[in-house]
Motif scaffolding. Structure first.
Motif, PDB file in Angstrom:
ATOM      1  N   TYR A 110     -67.510 -39.425 -61.788  1.00 26.89           N
ATOM      2  CA  TYR A 110     -66.956 -40.004 -62.943  1.00 26.89           C
ATOM      3  C   TYR A 110     -65.809 -39.832 -63.591  1.00 26.89           C
ATOM      4  O   TYR A 110     -65.185 -39.899 -64.717  1.00 26.89           O
ATOM      5  N   GLY A 111     -64.823 -39.873 -62.212  1.00 31.65           N
ATOM      6  CA  GLY A 111     -63.400 -39.716 -62.735  1.00 31.65           C
ATOM      7  C   GLY A 111     -62.763 -41.017 -63.249  1.00 31.65           C
ATOM      8  O   GLY A 111     -63.525 -42.130 -63.020  1.00 31.65           O
ATOM      9  N   PHE A 114     -62.099 -44.288 -61.243  1.00 37.10           N
ATOM     10  CA  PHE A 114     -62.987 -45.687 -61.113  1.00 37.10           C
ATOM     11  C   PHE A 114     -62.543 -46.814 -62.033  1.00 37.10           C
ATOM     12  O   PHE A 114     -62.301 -47.946 -61.630  1.00 37.10           O
ATOM     13  N   GLU A 115     -62.251 -46.231 -63.470  1.00 38.82           N
ATOM     14  CA  GLU A 115     -61.952 -47.266 -64.272  1.00 38.82           C
ATOM     15  C   GLU A 115     -60.630 -47.966 -64.044  1.00 38.82           C
ATOM     16  O   GLU A 115     -60.329 -49.218 -64.282  1.00 38.82           O
ATOM     17  N   HIS A 116     -59.822 -46.986 -63.744  1.00 46.28           N
ATOM     18  CA  HIS A 116     -58.131 -47.306 -63.377  1.00 46.28           C
ATOM     19  C   HIS A 116     -58.347 -48.576 -62.212  1.00 46.28           C
ATOM     20  O   HIS A 116     -57.499 -49.502 -62.483  1.00 46.28           O
ATOM     21  N   GLY A 283     -56.441 -37.801 -60.195  1.00 45.15           N
ATOM     22  CA  GLY A 283     -57.414 -36.594 -60.346  1.00 45.15           C
ATOM     23  C   GLY A 283     -57.457 -35.839 -59.036  1.00 45.15           C
ATOM     24  O   GLY A 283     -56.639 -35.645 -58.286  1.00 45.15           O
ATOM     25  N   GLN A 284     -58.753 -35.886 -58.384  1.00 48.57           N
ATOM     26  CA  GLN A 284     -58.997 -35.399 -57.324  1.00 48.57           C
ATOM     27  C   GLN A 284     -59.355 -36.338 -56.308  1.00 48.57           C
ATOM     28  O   GLN A 284     -59.417 -36.000 -55.098  1.00 48.57           O
ATOM     29  N   HIS A 285     -58.859 -37.664 -56.493  1.00 49.12           N
ATOM     30  CA  HIS A 285     -58.775 -38.994 -55.500  1.00 49.12           C
ATOM     31  C   HIS A 285     -57.490 -38.949 -54.996  1.00 49.12           C
ATOM     32  O   HIS A 285     -56.644 -39.015 -55.653  1.00 49.12           O
TER      33      HIS A 285
END
Length: 291
Positions: A110-111, A114-116, A283-285
């Motif tokens: 849910y980071g 995804f939306e970005h 983030g973590q991605h």
């Protein structure tokens, strides 16, 4: 390929930064913007150019001409499911009493990335490599709905999990050695009213990515989150990048987690280095934009 022969980053903590042979990597923060990383120089191993040494490991399958996005759903149904939706008459009688109404479990699912990326790419076809119970896939399906996008999400996974995963996820039942991950994934999709946009491809990532290449099934946005060792991540990234549409984005989890020591970060860095690509982080991605 022996993973241990590849040079691995040496970490030193300096003002909350990790130093590697590729430069400093900042730890993840709450900042939502993508952050570029420096492009590393070609590494040397035993006096040979690393790019030439690894050339034999490159994927060389010839990809067909990309299918129009509107034909991808029909193509997968025809070639994988004999032209019948896997959600028809679901669930089958032998597992009906063993499934939970809805049980999602994921890591980094849910980071904000995804939306970005969905807002940026506006993908017509999303390919997820490693889906487990569908947490991130269903999150992406919800995001595309909110943005009014008609997106298809193909979920590639053998749905076998890994040895010992039921100690961590105890609510998954087993029938004659079948851990029912595919059925619970499909149940989650049904409960989220996403059967029209989320479609599983229940085979290994290696064989599936090769076949999608041969069929001309390409993605605008591809997520890599299956095996976390170097060899698995390296293979998935190389195969998946071949079916990324021009201007698309490939990304994945575990660039800034404990799993990075198993090889995800090294695989991403090496792939970017060999192909002259820049890595960004959210983030973590990790994120690689082909535009």
């Amino acid at each position: 390929m022996n993973e241990d022969r590849l040079p691995s980053p040496r970490h030193h903590h300096t003002n909350n930064k990790k130093k590697t042979r590729f430069g400093y990597l900042s730890a993840p923060s709450s900042c939502s913007s993508l952050r570029p990383l420096p492009s590393p120089e070609i590494l040397k191993v035993d006096g040979y150019d690393l790019k030439n040494q690894l050339d034999n490991f490159r994927v060389k399958t010839h990809c067909a001409k990309p299918l129009p996005p509107q034909l991808v759903h029909e193509t997968i149904l025809d070639r994988v499911y004999n032209a019948t939706s896997p959600y028809d008459n679901f669930p089958p009688a032998h597992v009906r009493g063993l499934l939970r109404d809805k049980r999602l479990k994921g890591w980094g699912s849910y980071g904000e990335v995804f939306e970005h990326l969905i807002q940026k790419v506006k993908p017509k076809v999303i390919i997820e490599v490693g889906t487990f119970l569908g947490a991130s896939a269903l999150h992406m399906a919800e995001l595309t709905r909110k943005l009014g996008l008609d997106s298809l999400i193909l979920c590639i996974d053998d749905f076998r999990g890994w040895l010992g995963f039921r100690d961590l996820v105890g609510f998954v039942n087993m029938v004659n050695g079948d851990v029912l991950l595919l059925y619970q994934f499909m149940q989650n999709v049904v409960q989220n009213n996403a059967t029209g946009s989320v479609l599983p491809i229940p085979f290994s990532s290696g064989s599936t990515l090769e076949i999608l290449c041969e069929w001309g099934v390409f993605g605008d946005l591809i997520e890599i989150d299956a095996g976390h060792d170097f060899n698995s991540a390296w293979a998935d990234i190389n195969r998946a990048y071949r079916i990324l549409r021009p201007g698309g984005v490939i990304f994945g989890h575990d660039y800034f987690t404990a799993a990075d020591n198993r090889g995800v970060r090294r695989a991403v860095n090496l792939f970017a280095q060999m192909n002259g690509l820049k890595i960004q982080t959210d983030g973590q991605h990790w994120v690689i934009d082909s535009a």
